[in-house]
Design an enzyme around this catalytic site. Structure first.
Site, PDB file in Angstrom:
ATOM      1  N   GLY A   1      42.068  -6.343   5.530  1.00 29.82           N
ATOM      2  CA  GLY A   1      43.489  -6.678   5.527  1.00 29.82           C
ATOM      3  C   GLY A   1      44.151  -5.783   6.540  1.00 29.82           C
ATOM      4  O   GLY A   1      43.654  -5.617   7.649  1.00 29.82           O
ATOM      5  N   GLU A   2      45.236  -5.153   6.149  1.00 26.54           N
ATOM      6  CA  GLU A   2      45.943  -4.258   7.064  1.00 26.54           C
ATOM      7  C   GLU A   2      45.996  -2.876   6.395  1.00 26.54           C
ATOM      8  O   GLU A   2      46.652  -2.702   5.369  1.00 26.54           O
ATOM      9  CB  GLU A   2      47.333  -4.839   7.319  1.00 26.54           C
ATOM     10  CG  GLU A   2      48.038  -4.258   8.513  1.00 26.54           C
ATOM     11  CD  GLU A   2      47.229  -4.301   9.807  1.00 26.54           C
ATOM     12  OE1 GLU A   2      46.581  -5.329  10.110  1.00 26.54           O
ATOM     13  OE2 GLU A   2      47.210  -3.287  10.524  1.00 26.54           O
ATOM     14  N   SER A   3      45.302  -1.932   7.012  1.00 26.86           N
ATOM     15  CA  SER A   3      45.172  -0.617   6.369  1.00 26.86           C
ATOM     16  C   SER A   3      46.521   0.076   6.186  1.00 26.86           C
ATOM     17  O   SER A   3      46.739   0.753   5.176  1.00 26.86           O
ATOM     18  CB  SER A   3      44.218   0.268   7.166  1.00 26.86           C
ATOM     19  OG  SER A   3      44.627   0.374   8.506  1.00 26.86           O
TER      20      SER A   3
ATOM     21  N   CYS B   1      36.121  -3.395   6.557  1.00 20.51           N
ATOM     22  CA  CYS B   1      37.135  -3.464   7.599  1.00 20.51           C
ATOM     23  C   CYS B   1      38.308  -2.522   7.299  1.00 20.51           C
ATOM     24  O   CYS B   1      38.146  -1.317   7.386  1.00 20.51           O
ATOM     25  CB  CYS B   1      37.556  -4.907   7.828  1.00 20.51           C
ATOM     26  SG  CYS B   1      38.260  -5.162   9.452  1.00 20.51           S
TER      27      CYS B   1
ATOM     28  N   ARG C   1      39.788  -8.196  14.187  1.00 16.09           N
ATOM     29  CA  ARG C   1      40.533  -6.989  14.602  1.00 16.09           C
ATOM     30  C   ARG C   1      39.890  -5.743  13.968  1.00 16.09           C
ATOM     31  O   ARG C   1      40.548  -4.925  13.325  1.00 16.09           O
ATOM     32  CB  ARG C   1      42.019  -7.105  14.236  1.00 16.09           C
ATOM     33  CG  ARG C   1      42.686  -8.300  14.908  1.00 16.09           C
ATOM     34  CD  ARG C   1      44.199  -8.288  14.747  1.00 16.09           C
ATOM     35  NE  ARG C   1      44.782  -7.201  15.512  1.00 16.09           N
ATOM     36  CZ  ARG C   1      45.674  -6.334  15.044  1.00 16.09           C
ATOM     37  NH1 ARG C   1      46.090  -6.418  13.797  1.00 16.09           N
ATOM     38  NH2 ARG C   1      46.171  -5.393  15.805  1.00 16.09           N
TER      39      ARG C   1
ATOM     40  N   HIS D   1      33.180  -8.404   7.772  1.00 22.15           N
ATOM     41  CA  HIS D   1      33.595  -9.026   6.502  1.00 22.15           C
ATOM     42  C   HIS D   1      32.483  -9.849   5.865  1.00 22.15           C
ATOM     43  O   HIS D   1      32.444 -11.070   6.042  1.00 22.15           O
ATOM     44  CB  HIS D   1      34.759  -9.992   6.768  1.00 22.15           C
ATOM     45  CG  HIS D   1      36.042  -9.335   7.141  1.00 22.15           C
ATOM     46  ND1 HIS D   1      37.003  -8.994   6.223  1.00 22.15           N
ATOM     47  CD2 HIS D   1      36.528  -8.969   8.341  1.00 22.15           C
ATOM     48  CE1 HIS D   1      38.028  -8.449   6.837  1.00 22.15           C
ATOM     49  NE2 HIS D   1      37.767  -8.418   8.123  1.00 22.15           N
TER      50      HIS D   1
ATOM     51  N   GLU E   1      32.332 -10.811   2.944  1.00 16.59           N
ATOM     52  CA  GLU E   1      32.948 -11.730   1.958  1.00 16.59           C
ATOM     53  C   GLU E   1      33.426 -13.023   2.623  1.00 16.59           C
ATOM     54  O   GLU E   1      33.788 -13.972   1.935  1.00 16.59           O
ATOM     55  CB  GLU E   1      34.100 -11.020   1.218  1.00 16.59           C
ATOM     56  CG  GLU E   1      35.413 -10.873   1.963  1.00 16.59           C
ATOM     57  CD  GLU E   1      35.414  -9.809   3.070  1.00 16.59           C
ATOM     58  OE1 GLU E   1      34.354  -9.230   3.374  1.00 16.59           O
ATOM     59  OE2 GLU E   1      36.496  -9.592   3.643  1.00 16.59           O
TER      60      GLU E   1
HETATM   61  N1  GLN Z   1      43.103  -4.214  12.008  1.00 10.40           N
HETATM   62  C1  GLN Z   1      43.157  -3.928  10.611  1.00 10.40           C
HETATM   63  C2  GLN Z   1      43.615  -2.500  10.338  1.00 10.40           C
HETATM   64  O1  GLN Z   1      43.711  -1.733  11.228  1.00 10.40           O
HETATM   65  C3  GLN Z   1      41.830  -4.172   9.951  1.00 10.40           C
HETATM   66  C4  GLN Z   1      41.431  -5.618  10.124  1.00 10.40           C
HETATM   67  C5  GLN Z   1      40.706  -6.221   8.971  1.00 10.40           C
HETATM   68  O2  GLN Z   1      40.632  -5.655   7.874  1.00 10.40           O
HETATM   69  N2  GLN Z   1      40.216  -7.404   9.201  1.00 10.40           N
HETATM   70  O3  GLN Z   1      43.855  -2.156   9.235  1.00 10.40           O
END
Ligand code: GLN
Length: 189
Positions: free
Chosen positions: A47-49, A79, A134, A168, A170
Site C-alpha cells: 500500500g502506501e507506507s 512492499c 512502485r 506482492h 498476494e
Molecule cells: N511505494 C509504496 C511506498 O513507498 C509501496 C508500494 C507498494 O506497497 N506496492 O510505501
C-alpha cells in the site's frame, strides 16, 4: 494457527484470500484492541507506507506492534510492509517499526518501471512470479539473510521470525510464500 493482517490501508484483502486458500484462519488488525496474545503471526500488506505509518501512530498501534515483533511475533511484510519493517530507509527520513536489520530504498525502480513482473528464485521456495508495484528494494541486509534477487537487487529477505518481500505474492495465485510464512510460524522453515 491464527494470522492477523494489518488492515489499515492497502492490499490486505488479497492476503486474507491467500490465507483462506491455504486453510489458515485469519483476522484483521485495525485498532489497538485487535493486537492480542492469541495471534501466531502478522502480515503487513502493500500500500502506501507513509499512510500506513500515520494510521499506525494515530491508532496507537505502532509501539505495541513493534514491541510484539521484538518479542518474537512472526511477521511478513510485503512492499510497503517491508518499508515499515526496515531499520533504515535510504531515501526517506521516516522510520516506522524499524525491527528488521535491512536498509530499504522506497520507489526504487523509478517511473519507467513503476510496475512490472519478474521471475525470481526465492531461497526455500523456488522460482516465483514476482509482481512489483512502485516497489522498494533492499540496499543492505545487515544481519538479515537475502532470499531473492532481481536485476542484482535484493527483493526478499529474512531475519529469524521476520520475512519481507519487495513484491506482492498476494497478487498472484501462487500461495508458496504464504505457506513458507506459516511454516516459519510452525518452526518448519
Ligand atoms: N511505494 C509504496 C511506498 O513507498 C509501496 C508500494 C507498494 O506497497 N506496492 O510505501
Amino acid at each position: 494457527m491464527k494470522i492477523a493482517v494489518l488492515a489499515l490501508q492497502g492490499a490486505f484483502i488479497e492476503h486474507e484470500r491467500a490465507l483462506a486458500s491455504l486453510g489458515v484462519s485469519c483476522t484483521e488488525i485495525r485498532r489497538r484492541a485487535d493486537l492480542t496474545d492469541a495471534l501466531d503471526g502478522v502480515i503487513l500488506p502493500g500500500g502506501e507506507s507513509t499512510v500506513q505509518g500515520k494510521l499506525l501512530r494515530e491508532e496507537g498501534l505502532l509501539a505495541p506492534l513493534k514491541e510484539a515483533i521484538e518479542g518474537g511475533l512472526p511477521v511478513f511484510g510485503t512492499c510497503a510492509g517491508m518499508i515499515l519493517l526496515a531499520k533504515n530507509l535510504t531515501n526517506d527520513p521516516n522510520r516506522y517499526l524499524g525491527t528488521m536489520d535491512i536498509s530499504v530504498r522506497r520507489n526504487a525502480y523509478g517511473r519507467q518501471l513503476g510496475s512490472f513482473r519478474a521471475e525470481t528464485e526465492v531461497k526455500g521456495v523456488g522460482n516465483f512470479p514476482a509482481v512489483f508495484i512502485r516497489a522498494p528494494y533492499v540496499e543492505e541486509v545487515g544481519s538479515a539473510e537475502p532470499l531473492a534477487m532481481v536485476g542484482g537487487k535484493i527483493v526478499a529477505a529474512r531475519q529469524g521470525h521476520m520475512l519481507a518481500t519487495a513484491f506482492h505474492p498476494e497478487l498472484t495465485d501462487d500461495l508458496r510464500l504464504h505457506a513458507y510464512f506459516s511454516d516459519m510460524i510452525r518452526g518448519r522453515a
